[in-house]
Write a protein that holds these residues in place. Structure first.
Motif, PDB file in Angstrom:
ATOM      1  N   PRO A  53      19.161   3.822 -11.321  1.00 22.59           N
ATOM      2  CA  PRO A  53      18.030   3.666 -11.987  1.00 22.59           C
ATOM      3  C   PRO A  53      16.847   2.814 -11.437  1.00 22.59           C
ATOM      4  O   PRO A  53      15.827   2.946 -11.418  1.00 22.59           O
ATOM      5  CB  PRO A  53      18.221   3.418 -13.366  1.00 22.59           C
ATOM      6  N   MET A  54      17.432   1.515 -10.872  1.00 25.78           N
ATOM      7  CA  MET A  54      16.365   0.458 -10.536  1.00 25.78           C
ATOM      8  C   MET A  54      15.878   0.693  -9.157  1.00 25.78           C
ATOM      9  O   MET A  54      16.152   0.109  -8.132  1.00 25.78           O
ATOM     10  CB  MET A  54      17.209  -0.882 -10.812  1.00 25.78           C
ATOM     11  N   THR A  55      15.278   1.718  -8.972  1.00 27.24           N
ATOM     12  CA  THR A  55      14.886   2.164  -7.490  1.00 27.24           C
ATOM     13  C   THR A  55      13.300   2.686  -7.601  1.00 27.24           C
ATOM     14  O   THR A  55      12.943   3.145  -8.817  1.00 27.24           O
ATOM     15  CB  THR A  55      15.848   3.366  -6.823  1.00 27.24           C
ATOM     16  N   MET A  56      12.872   3.165  -6.488  1.00 26.29           N
ATOM     17  CA  MET A  56      11.552   3.835  -6.726  1.00 26.29           C
ATOM     18  C   MET A  56      11.562   5.165  -7.430  1.00 26.29           C
ATOM     19  O   MET A  56      10.705   5.190  -8.268  1.00 26.29           O
ATOM     20  CB  MET A  56      10.887   3.996  -5.302  1.00 26.29           C
ATOM     21  N   ALA A  57      12.553   5.906  -7.165  1.00 22.26           N
ATOM     22  CA  ALA A  57      12.732   7.293  -7.746  1.00 22.26           C
ATOM     23  C   ALA A  57      12.846   7.070  -9.326  1.00 22.26           C
ATOM     24  O   ALA A  57      12.377   7.752 -10.227  1.00 22.26           O
ATOM     25  CB  ALA A  57      14.157   7.812  -7.272  1.00 22.26           C
ATOM     26  N   GLY A  58      13.845   5.851  -9.857  1.00 22.04           N
ATOM     27  CA  GLY A  58      13.962   5.694 -11.068  1.00 22.04           C
ATOM     28  C   GLY A  58      12.804   5.226 -11.650  1.00 22.04           C
ATOM     29  O   GLY A  58      12.478   5.647 -12.933  1.00 22.04           O
ATOM     30  N   ILE A  94       0.846  -1.102  -0.098  1.00 20.32           N
ATOM     31  CA  ILE A  94       0.086   0.114   0.095  1.00 20.32           C
ATOM     32  C   ILE A  94       1.008   1.337   0.111  1.00 20.32           C
ATOM     33  O   ILE A  94       0.599   2.186  -0.819  1.00 20.32           O
ATOM     34  CB  ILE A  94      -1.005   0.171   1.065  1.00 20.32           C
ATOM     35  N   ARG A  95       1.842   1.285   0.806  1.00 22.12           N
ATOM     36  CA  ARG A  95       2.771   2.468   0.924  1.00 22.12           C
ATOM     37  C   ARG A  95       3.534   2.664  -0.278  1.00 22.12           C
ATOM     38  O   ARG A  95       3.529   3.807  -0.966  1.00 22.12           O
ATOM     39  CB  ARG A  95       3.821   2.244   2.181  1.00 22.12           C
ATOM     40  N   ASN A  96       4.180   1.531  -1.025  1.00 23.71           N
ATOM     41  CA  ASN A  96       4.921   1.946  -1.959  1.00 23.71           C
ATOM     42  C   ASN A  96       4.071   2.111  -3.200  1.00 23.71           C
ATOM     43  O   ASN A  96       4.366   2.853  -4.075  1.00 23.71           O
ATOM     44  CB  ASN A  96       5.426   0.408  -2.524  1.00 23.71           C
ATOM     45  N   THR A  97       2.863   1.735  -3.514  1.00 28.45           N
ATOM     46  CA  THR A  97       1.901   1.994  -4.436  1.00 28.45           C
ATOM     47  C   THR A  97       1.546   3.455  -4.472  1.00 28.45           C
ATOM     48  O   THR A  97       1.432   4.202  -5.273  1.00 28.45           O
ATOM     49  CB  THR A  97       0.656   1.282  -4.649  1.00 28.45           C
ATOM     50  N   SER A  98       1.202   3.945  -3.108  1.00 20.77           N
ATOM     51  CA  SER A  98       0.711   5.236  -2.785  1.00 20.77           C
ATOM     52  C   SER A  98       2.000   6.128  -3.389  1.00 20.77           C
ATOM     53  O   SER A  98       1.604   7.232  -3.969  1.00 20.77           O
ATOM     54  CB  SER A  98       0.214   5.195  -1.300  1.00 20.77           C
ATOM     55  N   VAL A  99       3.016   6.038  -2.758  1.00 21.00           N
ATOM     56  CA  VAL A  99       4.105   6.874  -3.073  1.00 21.00           C
ATOM     57  C   VAL A  99       4.475   6.933  -4.472  1.00 21.00           C
ATOM     58  O   VAL A  99       4.572   7.946  -5.136  1.00 21.00           O
ATOM     59  CB  VAL A  99       5.388   6.296  -2.355  1.00 21.00           C
ATOM     60  N   MET A 100       4.310   5.791  -5.326  1.00 21.82           N
ATOM     61  CA  MET A 100       4.769   5.905  -6.592  1.00 21.82           C
ATOM     62  C   MET A 100       3.584   6.658  -7.515  1.00 21.82           C
ATOM     63  O   MET A 100       4.014   7.511  -8.377  1.00 21.82           O
ATOM     64  CB  MET A 100       4.626   4.243  -7.313  1.00 21.82           C
TER      65      MET A 100
END
Length: 546
Positions: free
Chosen positions: A134-139, A54-60
């Protein structure tokens, strides 16, 4: 006495009924399996991973929405309110990143920034450190922003071109500076268009699987695939889908609340704001920024793919690729034709001020685009398996050696899922055409006792050619790029360009994706040019999702 005209032909009503059932019934299968007993895998995910998903999807989706809103609005304002060298070319080229699927851009940027990648080798050559990961959430957010911003760009640009000059001029007359006038007057008037574009971006982000899987980002689409394929946990995949559907529902409600029922325009034909030339340093800085945006979203990945194609074409340009291309072309053309025909029937059914149950039913038929592909794939798969089991006696009667799963192993299931997901695009493009067309010609034909289907074919279709073309182009591009539905529902030994590219990337054969990726991107780019290029100014790429 004026004779009352019956607008609802039985054929259009039947199509509307079938289309509505097609979206509702498969989703009911998810609800039916939702209440099955919990499994150890679901309890493990609920206790350890669910909050992270939930947190990762919301942040993305938050940062992707913010970035696309910023860049899309910036590009739209510059190309509509200002003139500079190359503005006419940039105004349509800035749509081209829609031709690049996010998963392809992700594969390319990950390789370019790897230890042996193009960018890293150049930085070592000039003795500079490589600090980008690049292979991160920011990427992932970076790639989503630069491949999806055209949704916001198209919506906001269309709104700016219709906006009257009276609003900004009134603010300037009252002593408000140009900068404050934009934020206090122009930007609030763009709110519906901005929210509409951002909403599409959020839905596309939630639907992605190829990029988040390759970057190993634990979001819901990744979790659903992992539960379904890696663990064979149908109940776990369904419950994760239900949580994701709740998030989509919250986003839908939020979008409606943000838009509200307010009106932001007046119904008068006002003079639009005349574009003025950029001056001073701005003549260089702003065009450079726009070309850089286009570079990140389209030019840089495409040039790198050309480099891959030069290196690997002898190994990858073969009959297998030809079959993949033909599979992609045939299924995209077939699905597009079916979607446009059904959407035309639906739009005709709902064009005469639908109210009550009719409006609600039409909303149900266009709900598929708001549902991520992984969820639709599970729903359709369960639905077709149930249908096959019910029809098994018939199969045995026709062929004693028939297997249980017939429809579930056919291409029809994948086509059905495409129709389910992309019906909203076709419907809303045609509905927008009907809004411009009005009801006069159709009413005249009905008054002269022409049949409903005859009126549709002889009067409406010729007048709707531009809208039908726009609907077909956009649906075709989305089907060609679609990955989650294709991976789950394709028959055995059936590959499209998208699935072949995914398999190459999964095997870390990034350079081998070059030829297939270029074919896919060029198909989409040529259609985008046909739709929004300088010679097609009369046609609009604007799609209203809801």
């Amino acid at each position: 006495m004026k004779r009352r005209i019956n607008h609802d032909g039985p054929l259009f009503s039947l199509f509307a009924l079938i289309a509505g059932l097609a979206i509702i019934v498969p989703l009911l299968f998810i609800l039916r399996h939702l209440f099955e007993p919990s499994t150890d895998a679901w309890r493990h995910i609920r206790q350890i991973w669910l909050l992270a998903y939930i947190r990762n999807t919301s942040v993305m989706i938050f940062w992707t929405a913010f970035g696309t809103a910023l860049i899309g609005t910036y590009a739209a304002v510059l190309t509509t309110r200002y003139t500079f060298f190359g503005v006419r070319v940039l105004s349509w080229m800035l749509v081209l990143p829609l031709a690049v699927p996010a998963y392809i851009a992700g594969y390319v940027y990950a390789d370019m920034l790897s230890y042996t990648g193009t960018v890293t080798r150049f930085l070592r050559l000039v003795s500079l450190p490589q600090l980008l990961q690049p292979m991160t959430m920011a990427g992932a957010v970076f790639i989503f922003v630069f491949t999806l911003y055209p949704y916001v760009y198209l919506f906001v640009r269309a709104a700016l071109k219709r906006q009257s000059a009276a609003y900004a001029e009134s603010a300037l007359t009252l002593g408000v500076g140009p900068f404050r006038a934009f934020f206090l007057v122009v930007l609030p008037l763009l709110r519906p268009a901005l929210i509409g574009g951002v909403f599409l971006v959020v839905l596309e982000t939630l639907n992605d699987y190829g990029l988040v899987a390759y970057f190993n980002i634990r979001v819901f689409s990744f979790a659903i695939f992992n539960a379904w394929f890696s663990f064979g946990e149908v109940v776990t995949a369904i419950r994760l889908s239900a949580v994701l559907l709740i998030m989509v529902f919250v986003i839908l409600v939020l979008e409606r609340v943000l838009r509200g029922h307010r009106r932001y325009t007046v119904h008068v034909k006002g003079r639009v704001i005349a574009a003025r030339p950029l001056r001073g340093l701005a003549r260089v800085v702003h065009p450079f920024c726009l070309w850089l945006i286009l570079g990140f979203g389209f030019l840089f990945p495409t040039m790198q793919l050309m480099h891959y194609a030069v290196l690997t074409w002898r190994n990858t340009l073969n009959m297998t690729l030809f079959y993949n291309f033909m599979n992609t072309l045939t299924i995209a053309l077939g699905s597009t034709a079916l979607i446009v025909v059904i959407a035309l029937m639906l739009a005709n059914f709902g064009r005469f001020r639908p109210k009550g149950w009719k409006r609600a039913w039409l909303k149900a038929t266009t709900l598929g685009y708001a549902i991520p592909g992984a969820v639709i794939a599970i729903a359709v798969n369960l639905f077709f398996i149930t249908v096959d089991r019910q029809l098994y006696p018939l199969y045995r009667w026709l062929n004693p050696a028939s297997p249980v799963l017939v429809l579930s192993m056919s291409l029809g299931m994948l086509v059905f899922a495409y129709i389910l997901r992309f019906m909203a695009i076709g419907y809303n493009s045609i509905e927008a055409g009907y809004d411009k067309l009005g009801e006069t010609f159709t009413e005249a034909a009905y008054t002269l006792n022409h049949r409903k289907l005859s009126t549709l074919l002889k009067i409406d279709v010729p007048l709707l050619k531009s809208s039908l073309f726009a609907a077909a182009v956009i649906v075709f591009i989305d089907v060609v790029k679609e990955l989650p539905l294709t991976l789950i529902l394709r028959p055995a030994n059936y590959d499209t360009l998208a699935s072949r590219i995914y398999e190459y990337a999964s095997d870390e054969m990034i350079q081998d994706t070059g030829v297939a990726s270029l074919i896919l991107i060029m198909m989409s780019a040529l259609l985008i040019y046909a739709l929004s290029g300088p010679k097609k100014r009369g046609r609009s790429a604007h799609v209203r999702p809801y």
